[in-house]
Design a protein around this motif. Structure first.
Motif, mmCIF file in Angstrom:
data_model
loop_
_atom_site.group_PDB
_atom_site.id
_atom_site.type_symbol
_atom_site.label_atom_id
_atom_site.label_comp_id
_atom_site.label_asym_id
_atom_site.label_seq_id
_atom_site.Cartn_x
_atom_site.Cartn_y
_atom_site.Cartn_z
ATOM 1 N N ILE A 152 47.382 18.219 83.762
ATOM 2 C CA ILE A 152 46.248 18.398 82.850
ATOM 3 C C ILE A 152 45.674 19.810 82.964
ATOM 4 O O ILE A 152 45.198 20.381 81.974
ATOM 5 C CB ILE A 152 45.166 17.331 83.128
ATOM 6 C CG1 ILE A 152 45.654 15.966 82.640
ATOM 7 C CG2 ILE A 152 43.844 17.687 82.463
ATOM 8 C CD1 ILE A 152 44.726 14.824 82.971
ATOM 9 N N THR A 153 45.733 20.394 84.151
ATOM 10 C CA THR A 153 45.202 21.752 84.322
ATOM 11 C C THR A 153 46.030 22.788 83.570
ATOM 12 O O THR A 153 45.552 23.913 83.367
ATOM 13 C CB THR A 153 45.146 22.125 85.807
ATOM 14 O OG1 THR A 153 46.473 22.131 86.362
ATOM 15 C CG2 THR A 153 44.299 21.136 86.580
ATOM 16 N N MET A 154 47.258 22.433 83.184
ATOM 17 C CA MET A 154 48.058 23.339 82.363
ATOM 18 C C MET A 154 47.579 23.331 80.910
ATOM 19 O O MET A 154 47.818 24.292 80.170
ATOM 20 C CB MET A 154 49.536 22.949 82.417
ATOM 21 C CG MET A 154 50.166 23.036 83.787
ATOM 22 S SD MET A 154 51.909 22.552 83.773
ATOM 23 C CE MET A 154 52.631 23.888 82.811
ATOM 24 N N LEU A 155 46.919 22.253 80.502
ATOM 25 C CA LEU A 155 46.496 22.092 79.115
ATOM 26 C C LEU A 155 45.036 22.493 78.902
ATOM 27 O O LEU A 155 44.671 22.973 77.834
ATOM 28 C CB LEU A 155 46.686 20.636 78.672
ATOM 29 C CG LEU A 155 48.084 20.044 78.903
ATOM 30 C CD1 LEU A 155 48.100 18.578 78.517
ATOM 31 C CD2 LEU A 155 49.135 20.818 78.130
ATOM 32 N N PHE A 156 44.208 22.281 79.929
ATOM 33 C CA PHE A 156 42.782 22.561 79.801
ATOM 34 C C PHE A 156 42.327 23.358 81.022
ATOM 35 O O PHE A 156 42.840 23.184 82.124
ATOM 36 C CB PHE A 156 41.977 21.255 79.709
ATOM 37 C CG PHE A 156 42.429 20.336 78.622
ATOM 38 C CD1 PHE A 156 42.023 20.521 77.317
ATOM 39 C CD2 PHE A 156 43.279 19.277 78.913
ATOM 40 C CE1 PHE A 156 42.451 19.667 76.312
ATOM 41 C CE2 PHE A 156 43.708 18.418 77.922
ATOM 42 C CZ PHE A 156 43.285 18.619 76.611
ATOM 43 N N SER A 157 41.327 24.200 80.800
ATOM 44 C CA SER A 157 40.735 24.956 81.895
ATOM 45 C C SER A 157 39.224 24.943 81.758
ATOM 46 O O SER A 157 38.689 24.607 80.686
ATOM 47 C CB SER A 157 41.239 26.405 81.894
ATOM 48 O OG SER A 157 40.792 27.094 80.745
ATOM 49 N N GLY A 158 38.540 25.320 82.813
ATOM 50 C CA GLY A 158 37.087 25.315 82.784
ATOM 51 C C GLY A 158 36.497 26.383 81.899
ATOM 52 O O GLY A 158 35.352 26.275 81.449
ATOM 53 N N GLY A 159 37.260 27.437 81.639
ATOM 54 C CA GLY A 159 36.745 28.534 80.832
ATOM 55 C C GLY A 159 36.298 29.697 81.693
ATOM 56 O O GLY A 159 36.124 29.573 82.919
ATOM 57 N N LEU A 160 36.095 30.824 81.068
ATOM 58 C CA LEU A 160 35.768 32.053 81.790
ATOM 59 C C LEU A 160 34.395 31.988 82.442
ATOM 60 O O LEU A 160 34.242 32.327 83.624
ATOM 61 C CB LEU A 160 35.848 33.241 80.834
ATOM 62 C CG LEU A 160 35.536 34.620 81.439
ATOM 63 C CD1 LEU A 160 36.489 34.930 82.575
ATOM 64 C CD2 LEU A 160 35.617 35.691 80.353
ATOM 65 N N ILE A 161 33.385 31.547 81.688
ATOM 66 C CA ILE A 161 32.020 31.543 82.226
ATOM 67 C C ILE A 161 31.867 30.553 83.388
ATOM 68 O O ILE A 161 31.312 30.917 84.439
ATOM 69 C CB ILE A 161 31.005 31.258 81.108
ATOM 70 C CG1 ILE A 161 31.019 32.392 80.074
ATOM 71 C CG2 ILE A 161 29.592 31.070 81.671
ATOM 72 C CD1 ILE A 161 30.102 32.175 78.901
ATOM 73 N N PRO A 162 32.333 29.290 83.270
ATOM 74 C CA PRO A 162 32.256 28.402 84.437
ATOM 75 C C PRO A 162 33.024 28.935 85.642
ATOM 76 O O PRO A 162 32.569 28.770 86.785
ATOM 77 C CB PRO A 162 32.873 27.100 83.919
ATOM 78 C CG PRO A 162 32.649 27.136 82.451
ATOM 79 C CD PRO A 162 32.802 28.573 82.069
ATOM 80 N N SER A 163 34.175 29.568 85.398
ATOM 81 C CA SER A 163 34.937 30.134 86.519
ATOM 82 C C SER A 163 34.149 31.248 87.198
ATOM 83 O O SER A 163 34.112 31.342 88.438
ATOM 84 C CB SER A 163 36.283 30.668 86.017
ATOM 85 O OG SER A 163 37.053 29.637 85.442
ATOM 86 N N TYR A 164 33.502 32.085 86.407
ATOM 87 C CA TYR A 164 32.685 33.169 86.967
ATOM 88 C C TYR A 164 31.517 32.605 87.770
ATOM 89 O O TYR A 164 31.226 33.081 88.872
ATOM 90 C CB TYR A 164 32.173 34.058 85.836
ATOM 91 C CG TYR A 164 31.321 35.206 86.307
ATOM 92 C CD1 TYR A 164 31.903 36.412 86.691
ATOM 93 C CD2 TYR A 164 29.933 35.094 86.374
ATOM 94 C CE1 TYR A 164 31.131 37.476 87.130
ATOM 95 C CE2 TYR A 164 29.153 36.147 86.813
ATOM 96 C CZ TYR A 164 29.753 37.334 87.188
ATOM 97 O OH TYR A 164 28.970 38.374 87.626
ATOM 98 N N ILE A 165 30.858 31.585 87.229
ATOM 99 C CA ILE A 165 29.727 30.979 87.944
ATOM 100 C C ILE A 165 30.191 30.353 89.253
ATOM 101 O O ILE A 165 29.518 30.444 90.284
ATOM 102 C CB ILE A 165 29.030 29.935 87.047
ATOM 103 C CG1 ILE A 165 28.397 30.629 85.828
ATOM 104 C CG2 ILE A 165 27.972 29.168 87.828
ATOM 105 C CD1 ILE A 165 27.792 29.665 84.832
#
Length: 290
Positions: free
Chosen positions: A118-131
């Motif tokens: 599932i992590t290959m299809l969806f990611s948390g996004g740039l802003i959540p990753s930065y936070i």
């Protein structure tokens, strides 16, 4: 035999010629870059250099290796590549070994596998990753460049499929001799998996060495930037706000930029021939599920 027929010989000649042309087309830009770096500043700035140095000099390389910012960024990239590749291979290999077992050996295997897929299809996004990196206190830290991409699911699947092709009798024989899962993994699976491990190591090395975007996001101090991020900042973006004017003057000339780019590409060019013989075999073996 078919390889002695005239059509096959014509195809072979055409194939070799086409591959030679493609190879030359790939090498010419790098060769031109080397010639620019070995030419005088005036000739390079005037655009006179093609495939032979004009006013041969190694001054650009002397200045490059005397530049503390470049050497610091180079060292950061080396540390990132070595540590990131080693940890990535370790984590992915251990996960793939566990997931390669059948359901009666590893209960809930399919659920864990889908969790990774599932992590290959969806990611948390740039802003959540930065936070997340910010809250973990990893800003301006080397781990911020390594941990987010530590588990590469594509590499994990290649390893998983390869481990499933290893005869079960080998592991059963090891169990009879008193070995556990860890000893079986180290003594049996790793030695026979060198082709796919070398292939994944090459993927991971290139990814870490060429990655620049995460360095621009997570690293705020110029002295902690990896080499790719430093080159992107100065050469591509022209952003000089984080550097002293004297540093920019020593890094903005065309011959200096050419030498820096060539040095940045050289480690991967050196490592690739040693791993290339495993590349095709590792891809084919790890990509097929029986």
């Amino acid at each position: 035999m078919y390889h002695k027929t005239l059509p096959y010989r014509i195809f072979s000649i055409f194939n070799y010629v086409l591959l030679a042309v493609i190879s030359i087309a790939c090498l010419l830009p790098l060769f031109h870059l080397l010639m620019v770096s070995l030419s005088s500043t005036a000739s390079a700035n005037a655009g006179l250099v093609t495939f032979w140095p004009i006013g041969f000099t190694v001054e650009a390389y002397t200045k490059t290796f005397n530049n503390i910012n470049f050497l610091t960024s180079l060292w950061v990239s080396v540390k990132r590549t070595v540590i990131g590749t080693a940890l990535g291979l370790l984590v992915n290999a251990l996960a793939a070994y566990a997931l390669s077992k059948d359901n009666h050996v590893f209960r809930g295997r399919n659920s864990y596998l889908w969790y990774f897929v599932i992590t290959m299809l969806f990611s948390g996004g740039l802003i959540p990753s930065y936070i997340l990196i910010l809250k973990l206190g990893l800003m301006n830290h080397l781990l911020a460049l390594i941990l987010p991409g530590l588990v590469a699911v594509y590499n994990l699947i290649l390893l998983l499929n390869f481990f499933r092709t290893v005869p079960k009798e080998l592991e059963e024989a090891a169990f009879i001799d008193g070995a556990g899962y860890l000893r079986s993994f180290v003594s049996i699976f790793l030695p026979v998996s060198m082709p796919v491990i070398a292939t994944i190591a090459l993927f991971t090395m290139v990814g870490h060495w060429n990655s620049y975007f995460d360095g621009l996001i997570y690293i705020k101090n110029a002295e902690n930037l990896p080499l790719a991020s430093l080159m992107q900042t100065i050469i591509v973006q022209g952003n000089t706000t984080s550097f002293d004017p004297a540093v920019i003057a020593n890094m903005s000339q065309r011959t200096l930029r050419a030498s820096q780019i060539f040095i940045g590409a050289l480690p991967i060019l050196i490592a690739y021939p040693f791993l290339q013989r495993f590349f095709v075999k590792g891809i084919v073996i790890g990509a097929v599920k029986e």
